[in-house]
Motif scaffolding. Structure first.
Motif: not given
Length: 448
Positions: A103-108, A130-136, A150-154, A156-162
């Motif tokens: 997953g990390a290999a494909y995470w943008r 908190i990241l989401d609430g701050a607009g990130k 799954r996150l990388a596939l569905e 991919p436009g998110l700024e952060w994976a926690v």
């Protein structure tokens, strides 16, 4: 994003959520996939059917993987490093990686990773919220949340994976490069799977090994990193009042990110105590580096509600006896943390499947906090033998009997605490079912 696994022939182990996510991600990048599981009944599972519909093959209940034709093996966390199928792949020269690494290999986007013996899921949820609430834009992933594949596939436009990272995942992870990584604590846990405490500790520290220069590693004050932090990675400490980097003291966290001083109040938050305050210090440090303003972090801390089955207040009866569900406490370290945090005196319900052997580490704390221990499950007699000379213990066998007896014997002001200190699989499908049953029983006795 790394395309090294594009169009590869892959063996994926585990027909659960992680295996399904890995298989579908590989298939979306032109690969061919064989999904395998030890259990024959998994062939009819929803996960297996989803993989078939995506173009993969499924094989369940076989003695060993078929020979030949695989470029890579991707394994779910349920498969330990010494599993026969893993060993077979290694002997055949097939590289084995974790679903996390794939997953990390494909995470943008960027990665904030969290590991530790206890408190990981809560910190992951806090940081993602908190990241989401701050607009990130952010989502929890990994061991808590959804698989990173799954996150990388569905999404991919998110700024952060926690990402919550477990030692099970790190057994098969070689290249994982979080931008920010937090090691909350290292305490005895999962010693039923890992060879010893040293192996367990090394797997925790392994999370930092692939970090790149400029990334931030956050570790507890006093923990020896053993040279595991790569050159160029900024290592910072969090701890109590005497910690020079990020300190919890006086109901607040103070620290610095570069030249910027940061102070965040924990007043009236779930984290304003000696146990969770240290986790909050790590969270404030990570979020500050991610660019979140102190005021937004403070607001998020105040609004945070604990996850189910983690020191969750179920309620109090008419006599003033309170009931707390801490079913997620599957280690003695987590049990000890609960005893420090809840209102005293305590009537403790503990027991199940032990993952460690040193029961004496909580004896002194039991004498300081606990009126009586109500023991359930497979480890009941072993726990009684270890503790009965210091605190009254009673063998209850089942959770039903333990709740009934604890409720009957409690006095006004007591806290009946379910904090088993063990895994649940001797009597329940998991800690969630155990906690849900506790809640049902409490509501029944508290209504009478």
């Amino acid at each position: 994003m790394d395309g090294r696994y594009d169009r590869c022939a892959a063996l994926v182990l585990g027909a659960g959520l992680s295996g399904e996510a890995a298989a579908k991600l590989l298939l979306s990048h032109g690969g061919s996939v064989l999904l395998m599981d030890e259990r024959a009944d998994r062939a009819d599972s929803t996960c297996a059917e989803n993989v078939r519909q995506a173009g993969g093959r499924v094989l369940c209940g076989q003695a060993e993987p078929p020979r030949g034709g695989f470029d890579i093996c991707v394994t779910s966390p349920a498969f330990p490093a010494r599993h026969p199928w893993i060993m077979t792949c290694s002997e055949r020269g097939v590289p084995v990686i974790s679903e996390l690494e794939l997953g990390a290999a494909y995470w943008r986007g960027r990665i904030l990773a969290v590991t530790g013996s206890k408190g990981k899921s809560s910190l992951v949820k806090l940081c993602a919220d908190i990241l989401d609430g701050a607009g990130k834009s952010a989502s929890p992933a990994g061991n808590y949340g959804i698989p990173l594949c799954r996150l990388a596939l569905e999404r991919p436009g998110l700024e952060w994976a926690v990402v919550e990272v477990s030692t099970f995942q790190m057994e098969h992870t070689r290249e994982f490069r979080p931008d920010i990584a937090v090691l909350l604590n290292v305490q005895p846990d999962h010693l039923d799977r890992h060879a010893d405490m040293e192996e367990y500790r090394e797997l925790k520290l392994k999370m930092f090994a692939g970090m790149l220069p400029g990334a931030l590693a956050l570790l507890p004050q006093g923990l020896d990193a053993g040279g595991k932090i790569p050159d160029g990675v900024q290592a910072r400490r969090f701890g109590g009042a005497d910690c020079g980097d990020w300190a919890f003291a006086g109901g607040a966290v103070e620290g610095h990110d570069g030249d910027r001083r940061v102070r965040v109040s924990l007043a009236a938050s779930w984290f304003d105590n000696e146990v969770l305050g240290l986790a909050a210090a790590a969270g404030v440090a990570a979020l500050s580096r991610a660019g979140v303003a102190a005021a937004l972090i403070e607001r998020g801390l105040a609004a945070f509600a604990p996850l189910p089955h983690r020191l969750q207040m179920i309620g109090c009866d008419g006599r003033g006896v309170c009931y707390v569900d801490d079913s997620k406490a599957t280690s003695l370290a987590a049990l000890a943390a609960a005893l420090r945090m809840v209102k005293k005196p305590v009537r403790l319900i503990a027991g199940g499947l032990l993952k460690e052997k040193e029961l004496g580490i909580v004896k002194e704390l039991l004498t300081q906090t606990t009126k009586k221990v109500y023991l359930i499950g497979k480890s009941a007699e072993e726990m009684s033998s270890a503790w009965a000379s210091d605190v009254p213990c009673v063998l209850c066998g089942t959770l039903d009997r333990a709740v009934s007896l604890a409720a009957r014997e409690s006095d006004a002001g007591d806290t009946v605490l379910l904090s088993p200190g063990t895994a649940s699989f001797d009597q329940f499908k998991g800690y969630r079912e155990r906690g849900e049953r506790f809640t049902e029983l409490v509501r029944a006795v508290a209504d009478h």
